[in-house]
Design a protein around this motif. Structure first.
Motif, PDB file in Angstrom:
ATOM      1  N   THR A   1       0.405  -1.331  -0.178  1.00 16.10           N
ATOM      2  CA  THR A   1      -0.646   0.077  -0.301  1.00 16.10           C
ATOM      3  C   THR A   1       0.880   1.087   0.005  1.00 16.10           C
ATOM      4  O   THR A   1       0.317   1.931  -0.878  1.00 16.10           O
ATOM      5  CB  THR A   1      -0.963  -0.008   1.673  1.00 16.10           C
ATOM      6  OG1 THR A   1      -1.120  -1.124   1.714  1.00 16.10           O
ATOM      7  CG2 THR A   1      -2.059   1.239   0.838  1.00 16.10           C
ATOM      8  N   ILE A   2       1.687   1.308   1.194  1.00 20.87           N
ATOM      9  CA  ILE A   2       2.968   2.472   1.043  1.00 20.87           C
ATOM     10  C   ILE A   2       3.346   2.570  -0.476  1.00 20.87           C
ATOM     11  O   ILE A   2       3.097   3.680  -1.198  1.00 20.87           O
ATOM     12  CB  ILE A   2       3.919   2.171   1.903  1.00 20.87           C
ATOM     13  CG1 ILE A   2       3.483   1.857   2.928  1.00 20.87           C
ATOM     14  CG2 ILE A   2       5.313   3.392   1.546  1.00 20.87           C
ATOM     15  CD1 ILE A   2       4.464   1.731   4.476  1.00 20.87           C
TER      16      ILE A   2
ATOM     17  N   MET B   1       0.865   3.465  -2.641  1.00 20.01           N
ATOM     18  CA  MET B   1       0.639   5.722  -2.515  1.00 20.01           C
ATOM     19  C   MET B   1       1.950   6.190  -3.040  1.00 20.01           C
ATOM     20  O   MET B   1       1.497   7.399  -3.960  1.00 20.01           O
ATOM     21  CB  MET B   1      -0.034   5.829  -1.153  1.00 20.01           C
ATOM     22  CG  MET B   1      -1.128   5.437  -0.639  1.00 20.01           C
ATOM     23  SD  MET B   1      -1.510   5.901   0.681  1.00 20.01           S
ATOM     24  CE  MET B   1      -0.501   4.986   1.983  1.00 20.01           C
ATOM     25  N   LEU B   2       2.816   5.793  -2.925  1.00 17.12           N
ATOM     26  CA  LEU B   2       4.342   7.034  -3.643  1.00 17.12           C
ATOM     27  C   LEU B   2       3.934   6.332  -4.790  1.00 17.12           C
ATOM     28  O   LEU B   2       4.360   8.047  -5.580  1.00 17.12           O
ATOM     29  CB  LEU B   2       5.053   6.123  -3.236  1.00 17.12           C
ATOM     30  CG  LEU B   2       5.347   6.517  -1.626  1.00 17.12           C
ATOM     31  CD1 LEU B   2       7.172   5.683  -0.840  1.00 17.12           C
ATOM     32  CD2 LEU B   2       5.635   7.634  -0.837  1.00 17.12           C
TER      33      LEU B   2
ATOM     34  N   HIS C   1       1.089   6.722  -6.871  1.00 18.63           N
ATOM     35  CA  HIS C   1       0.373   7.173  -7.579  1.00 18.63           C
ATOM     36  C   HIS C   1       0.943   8.898  -7.240  1.00 18.63           C
ATOM     37  O   HIS C   1       0.340   9.453  -7.965  1.00 18.63           O
ATOM     38  CB  HIS C   1      -0.984   6.965  -6.406  1.00 18.63           C
ATOM     39  CG  HIS C   1      -1.745   7.547  -6.727  1.00 18.63           C
ATOM     40  ND1 HIS C   1      -3.536   7.043  -6.673  1.00 18.63           N
ATOM     41  CD2 HIS C   1      -1.926   7.793  -7.891  1.00 18.63           C
ATOM     42  CE1 HIS C   1      -4.887   7.120  -7.402  1.00 18.63           C
ATOM     43  NE2 HIS C   1      -3.715   7.541  -8.548  1.00 18.63           N
ATOM     44  N   ALA C   2       1.473   8.916  -6.301  1.00 18.11           N
ATOM     45  CA  ALA C   2       1.868  10.449  -5.871  1.00 18.11           C
ATOM     46  C   ALA C   2       3.068  10.976  -7.307  1.00 18.11           C
ATOM     47  O   ALA C   2       2.974  12.189  -7.512  1.00 18.11           O
ATOM     48  CB  ALA C   2       2.342  10.649  -4.566  1.00 18.11           C
TER      49      ALA C   2
END
Lengths: 386, 315, 225, 399
Positions: C85-86, C89-90, C92-93
């Motif tokens: 998940t980390i 998210m990274l 995605h950003a």
């Protein structure tokens, strides 16, 4: 040899065979594919050459190109037709005889591509050929198919230096016809830009058109027209004969030759007046004015109007002859046509009224009615406008 | 070891989960803003191909089968452009396209944003010129020979756009969302006439109220307050009519119409100057329902106003 | 087993994709371009090394290991899921286009059998340092494998090699030289299976040959004796 | 299969065919293909050359393509044998293997299935898929599950058809000139109708190509060998006469397609006999009936199995053709049925020896129910082709 094949040789031979097939077979299939295009182009050029009778070879050239917009058929938008190809056509002695423009215009839908061949020698549009079009409705080309031979015949040997450069459209395929019409006009513009050819451009407006009821001059001219012409809005009142040819100017600015040439075309296209009555002549001694009216056929009903001695009223109207067909094949079963006409004339003479049309002889009745109307107008004119 | 009957293991797992959850929350805190910004940028990049978004106010309307991006002029918030993002079934999966339409219904451009068609023929739809130039006219559509299904998908999208483009620009865009705040004005007879000069009587009729303004027992003016159903809610109007049947003024006192065109009925000149003559009435194109409601009000007045002045009210 | 062997076994001898045939789902789905394969590799390296390290850390503590043992699979999943998940998210950003093209396959790393498999088979029983090396080797082995598949597929399918973003090699001139066109089939799922099949066949052929050699060598040695 | 004869297909019944072996079967196959090859050369080469639309080198291309199909598959198989068997890679053993592998036949059939303007490199890819993947990797002649030529054709058709179209497609040099050949093959036109859901008629389907006689003779656009029913029939009669194939397999297959098309035609309002006739004369129905579903390796070997196979195949062909989006249902249905050849063969063999008892009975009844369901679905779904084609496409993609 066998030794060689039994070692590494076999795989080398097989791979080489594969490679040879790949390279040469590939070349062969590319040659085939190219040949399709070449054949396609050949057929295209041959079909273009067929437009010009004495054409032998085609030579591509870069046309000057003209930026001119036309109304998109059926809407207010303007668009500029696009020139796809332009060819010079050479005859057997390699002299340029014609030029062909392939132009894309818009009919019902975009993509109406047609070739327009123009003769260089006599400035004529030789022929038109439709290359491709999208005038389709579902499976069948309904609209396009309405364009018949008669329509396309209008394009053959059509002079470019005419004032009215357009063709009659076909009802039911108006937009498709207009696509060709616009393409033809655009081809003329292109031709004018590429060759030293001047398009006749006349600015002329017919403001009014009237019969000449003046007995003194009635033999000289039949119509009086009020026109506006040229860019600076010159006006003049001109006299025209029965075929709308220019006779003279009664007042106003001097009329240029271009306008004189253009007058017959413009008047016949401007339906200001119901133009059924033709003045045949006026005899001053017998005071007889002979006229003819269009019935079933042109100028078919003839009559003589006797003017009284004071020259201010119609004394009598006599029916002379008629070219109308009396075979009654159009369902006329009443009294004979001459009787119908005489009835009108008698009615006019006795009561000054126009009778209702006679059933079965409607066309003739209408013609007679218009003749009577004309005579009434004449009487008013003779009376000095009363 | 003996004590490990699962409970402690569970607790370990729970605490591990807590730690992980905290870690995730922390990372999320770090990245959430940037993710949003990136998502927005990605969306805008596609639209930027057609318009410079910086010059417009952007609004997003989500429909069942796609999204409409509304580009409004910043000065007067009129809809300048619409960018449709629609999907249709292709040969493989759905084909997603972006179609940019200008206010004059000309098509600015279109681009395939997602497709999974058969390679070779099907993928020709990307970057192909389908000859679609006028938003409400798909008749010029050129399909790709040999890729019937794929180009049918494209055509379906264009057809969808063509069917709604006109009405969208005319206010139909907001059909599904009534505005939150109704347009309400405090109107009294004083807004038309000086009420001190007249004796005012109030008569209730079926459709509303009539204020009768009398001077010396003569009816001088009538002020009709009529309400009738509009697009979303009732429309209430004040119409002041003089004795000579000329219309003094009319004001919409309550309406709750569609934002954009529907709200145009407020402050609109309907060209209604003679009370019993509706022939000059101008309706608002694009807001047919709303202007029909106004017309209905006027027709009620037109029917009865002559009779009202002639003393019909006293009956 | 030395550290070097530990590292290299993931790449060659126990390559997760080519030898163990693990993690087929993401490797077939994301190998449409080299860029995707690289992005996937980065994500897998990150998750793999950290999960191996963390799990090894947990399991090397005897007391903790005893507590965790009955619930070790959930623990692995929690650790891996958090890491994934980390990463998601990274990515995605900061790498949104890659995030879009990898799509569902980033979250699916959670259930990627390579990571779970290494956690259970290696990290749980080895020291943290060894686990890191093992994880790195395995992830790189996976990366090399999907890189090979993706080069194969992207080149044959589109004639391009997209390394990263705009860094793209246009190799269409090879097709032009041969006067043929790229085969779009290879970018499709069917092409993925065919490509993997070809590559596995080549690897199988090569390893069979090596085995034969080794056997011959052994025989030779025996004969000498 | 193995229960009765032992070893691998094809099998010979010595009582039927004295003095024959696999070699003679394959030679007869080649002889039967001869009229088809000659006709396709005549139609795509000689006739067009005589019309003056192409030159001499273009005239030779169809023949070149067909010969190349056979040649390439032989060469590729030779390389395969060389690479895979290092011990016996001398000329003698490889040529021996090649003669018993009959590589030339799938190659020629593959070339006959493809359109005339197929680029050579596409043909090479197709041959590679056919011989290496479709045949050799399964174990060589007799071991392949799928008809090799068909596998090559289907994969090329699905993935590389764009390149064939770009190169010129199915029209020969003369057909390009004819305006009424609007889109492509007759089936291409038919697919348009079934996709849009519009009604079709004799005028829209057959008249652009003349009449049904042209369909029978084969002067319509299409793949190299599949257009002429006449040439295929001549080859078929030769094969039947030589007892290489059983006459009832093609007859049942064509008959199934004919009857189902007829029923569907009546359902959609075209009751004329022209429609089923058109249906069997277009596309590869005839070609498949004679040269593919009778192929000894990938189809059932015993009579009952052949009948069942042909029945199912005909139904699936009609299903894919009328309900699906694919214009040609023959190749895909045949590939699908190849998978079921072995179970059908096994159980029909059991039924043949033991009659309808367990376990053959349960298999037969299940098969029968499936057959009825497919037929019913085909007929029902074809009535409204447009609404029915979407789910089928989805199913097809899953497969």
């Amino acid at each position: 040899m066998k030794e060689f094949l039994n070692k590494k040789g076999l795989i080398i031979v097989l791979s080489t065979l594969l490679l040879i097939v790949f390279v040469f077979g590939g070349m062969y299939s590319r040659y085939m594919t190219n040949q399709i295009d070449v054949n396609e182009q050949n057929r295209y050029e041959t079909s273009l050459l067929e437009l010009v009778n004495d054409g032998v070879t085609l030579e591509y050239f870069d046309a000057e190109g003209v930026d001119k917009s036309y109304h998109t058929p059926g809407s207010e938008d303007e668009y500029s037709p696009s020139l796809l190809d332009s060819y010079k056509v050479m005859d057997d002695s390699n002299v340029e005889t014609a030029v062909i423009y392939v132009i894309e215009t818009i009919g019902i839908s975009a993509g109406f591509v047609a070739a327009y061949a123009i003769s260089v020698d006599d400035d004529q549009l030789l022929a038109v050929k439709v290359i491709s079009h999208n005038e389709t409705d579902n499976q069948d080309n309904r609209y396009f198919n309405r364009l018949n031979d008669a329509f396309f015949n209008q394009f053959t040997n059509k002079d470019l230096d005419v004032i009215d450069f357009s063709v009659d459209t076909i009802a039911g395929a108006t937009l498709s016809s207009l696509a060709l019409d616009i393409g033809m006009k655009y081809a003329r513009e292109l031709y004018a830009a590429d060759y030293a050819f001047e398009i006749i451009n006349v600015i002329l407006e017919i403001n009014s058109l009237n019969y000449n009821y003046d007995l003194d001059t009635i033999n000289e001219f039949s119509f009086i027209a009020e026109i506006t012409f040229d860019e600076d809005d010159k006006t003049a009142i001109v006299h025209l004969d029965t075929d709308f040819n220019y006779i003279d100017t009664s007042s106003g600015d001097e009329v240029t030759q271009g306008v004189i040439d253009a007058l017959p075309v413009f008047v016949s296209k401007t339906h200001i007046l119901c133009l059924d009555v033709t003045i045949e002549g006026y005899d001053e001694t017998t005071r007889e004015l002979s006229i003819s009216v269009n019935g079933y056929s042109l100028a078919s009903v003839k009559m003589i109007i006797l003017i009284n001695s004071a020259l201010d009223a119609v004394e009598n109207v006599t029916f002379i002859s008629s070219d109308e067909s009396y075979d009654y094949s159009h369902g006329y079963s009443g009294s004979g046509v001459p009787e119908v006409e005489q009835g009108y004339i008698d009615g006019f003479n006795s009561q000054g009224v126009i009778l209702d049309e006679t059933a079965g002889a409607t066309v003739t009745s209408h013609a007679m009615g218009r003749a009577i109307e004309w005579i009434k107008s004449l009487e008013i004119a003779l009376n000095g406008g009363n | 070891m003996k004590n490990n009957n699962g409970l402690i293991s569970g607790l370990v797992l729970l605490s591990l989960g807590l730690i992980c959850g905290l870690l995730l929350a922390f990372v999320n805190e770090l990245t959430v803003e940037r993710i949003e910004a990136e998502e927005l940028r990605l969306k805008f990049d596609a639209i930027e191909e057609f318009y410079d978004i910086a010059n417009y106010d952007l609004e997003e309307i989500v429909l069942e089968n796609g999204t409409i991006y509304v580009l409004k002029s910043q000065s007067n918030s009129e809809i300048e452009h619409l960018v449709y993002s629609f999907r249709a079934k292709g040969y493989g999966e759905d084909v997603e396209m972006l179609v940019a339409v200008n206010k004059d219904l000309s098509v600015e451009g279109y681009t395939v944003t997602y497709q999974n068609e058969s390679p070779g023929i099907g993928t020709k739809i990307v970057g192909n010129d389908f000859n679609y130039n006028q938003a409400d006219d798909v008749s010029t559509f050129d399909s790709i020979g040999g890729a019937t299904v794929s180009s049918n998908a494209v055509k379906a999208i264009f057809t969808e756009v063509s069917e709604r483009a006109q009405s969208d620009f005319n206010g139909g865009l907001y059909d599904d969302e009534p505005i939150d705040e109704p347009n309400e004005l405090e109107i009294t007879v004083d807004d038309f006439y000086d009420s001190d000069l007249f004796d005012i009587e109030e008569v209730e009729i079926e459709q509303g109220t009539i204020y009768i303004l009398r001077q010396d027992n003569q009816i001088e003016h009538l002020v009709y307050v009529i309400s009738t159903p509009g697009y979303h809610d009732q429309i209430e109007m004040f119409v002041a009519v003089n004795k000579d049947l000329s219309v003094e003024d009319y004001i919409v006192s309550y309406s709750n119409e569609n934002e954009g065109y529907g709200t145009k009925i407020v402050d609109r000149d309907f060209n209604y100057s003679v009370a019993n003559d509706l022939s000059t009435f101008d309706s608002i194109s694009g807001a047919t329902v709303s202007s029909d409601a106004v017309r209905h009000i006027f027709s009620i007045i037109a029917e009865r106003t002559e009779d009202d002045f002639g003393g019909g009210l006293d009956d | 087993m030395t550290k070097k062997e530990n590292f290299l076994k993931g790449i060659f001898k126990e390559n997760p994709l080519f030898v163990a045939l693990l993690g087929m789902c993401p490797s077939l789905a994301v190998t449409t371009s080299v860029e995707n394969a690289l992005g996937m590799t980065i994500a897998v390296v990150f998750v793999m090394v950290l999960s191996n390290f963390l799990i090894s850390l947990i399991m090397s503590n005897e007391k903790l290991a005893a507590l965790v043992k009955p619930v070790r699979i959930p623990v692995y999943i929690v650790v891996i899921a958090t890491l994934v998940t980390i990463v998601e998210m990274l990515m995605h950003a900061y790498l949104i286009s890659l995030y879009k093209s990898l799509g569902i396959f980033i979250p699916l790393i959670v259930v990627n059998c390579i990571i779970l498999g290494r956690a259970e088979a290696f990290a749980a029983e080895n020291k943290p340092t060894d686990s890191i090396i093992d994880g790195l080797g395995m992830a790189l082995g996976f990366g090399v494998a999907i890189l090979i598949v993706s080069i194969f597929r992207e080149f044959l399918g589109t004639g391009l090699l997209t390394i990263w973003g705009d860094l793209q090699f246009d190799l269409n001139f090879i097709f032009d030289f041969l006067r043929i066109s790229p085969l779009g089939m290879f970018t499709q799922p069917a092409g993925a299976f065919i490509s993997l099949g070809f590559i596995l066949a080549i690897i199988a052929a090569v390893s069979a040959k090596r085995q034969e050699k080794q056997i011959n060598q052994v025989k030779g040695v025996k004969a000498n004796v | 299969m193995a229960r009765f004869a032992g070893g691998k297909a094809p099998f010979l019944r010595i009582s039927d065919q004295k003095g024959k072996n696999t070699n003679t079967i394959m030679r007869d196959f080649l002889i039967a293909l001869l009229p088809v090859v000659l006709f396709s050369w005549y139609k795509n080469g000689i006739q067009v050359f005589l019309d003056g639309n192409i030159n001499f080198f273009e005239m030779l291309y169809p023949l070149f393509l067909i010969i190349m199909g056979g040649f390439l598959s032989v060469v590729m198989e030779g390389i395969f044998f060389y690479v895979t068997d290092k011990k016996n890679n001398n000329l003698k053993s490889i040529s021996h293997k090649l003669t018993t592998s009959y590589a030339v036949i799938p190659g020629i059939i593959l070339a006959l299935l493809l359109p005339i303007y197929t680029p050579i490199w596409v043909l090479m890819v197709a041959t590679f898929i056919a011989t290496i993947i479709g045949k050799m990797l399964f174990g060589g002649f007799g071991h392949n599950i799928f008809n090799p030529a068909l596998l090559g054709y289907v994969i090329v058709g699905f993935t590389l058809s764009g390149f064939i179209t770009d190169a010129g497609g199915v029209f020969n040099g003369s057909e390009v000139l004819i305006d009424s050949y609007a889109s492509a093959t007759p089936l291409g036109i038919f697919a348009q109708f079934s996709n849009t859901g519009e009604a079709f008629s004799f005028a829209t389907l057959v008249e652009p190509y003349g009449n049904l006689w042209n369909f029978f003779i084969g002067t319509i656009p299409g793949g190299l060998g599949e257009t002429s029913a006449l040439a295929i029939l001549i080859g078929g009669i030769w094969l039947v006469a030589r007892k290489i194939i059983k006459w009832y397999t093609p007859v049942i297959y064509i008959g199934t397609v004919f009857i189902l098309s007829w029923i569907i035609g009546i359902n959609v309002g075209e009751s004329g006999i022209w429609f089923p006739t058109y249906s069997i004369l277009t596309g590869g129905v005839m070609f498949a009936a004679v040269f593919m579903i009778t192929e000894p390796v990938t189809t059932p070997t015993n009579p009952l199995g052949k009948v069942v196979f042909a029945l199912f195949l005909g139904t699936l062909t009609v299903l894919f053709r009328f309900v699906g989006n694919l214009p040609e249902g023959v190749a895909t249905s045949l590939i699908l049925m190849n998978i079921f050849a072995i179970p059908i063969d096994t159980y029909s063999g059991i039924i043949r020896t033991r009659g309808f008892k367990k376990p053959g009975l349960s298999f037969a009844s299940v098969l029968f129910v499936i057959f009825i369901i497919i037929v019913a679905y085909t007929i029902i779904a074809s009535v409204n082709m447009y609404t029915a084609f979407l789910p089928i496409i989805n199913i097809w993609q899953v497969i």
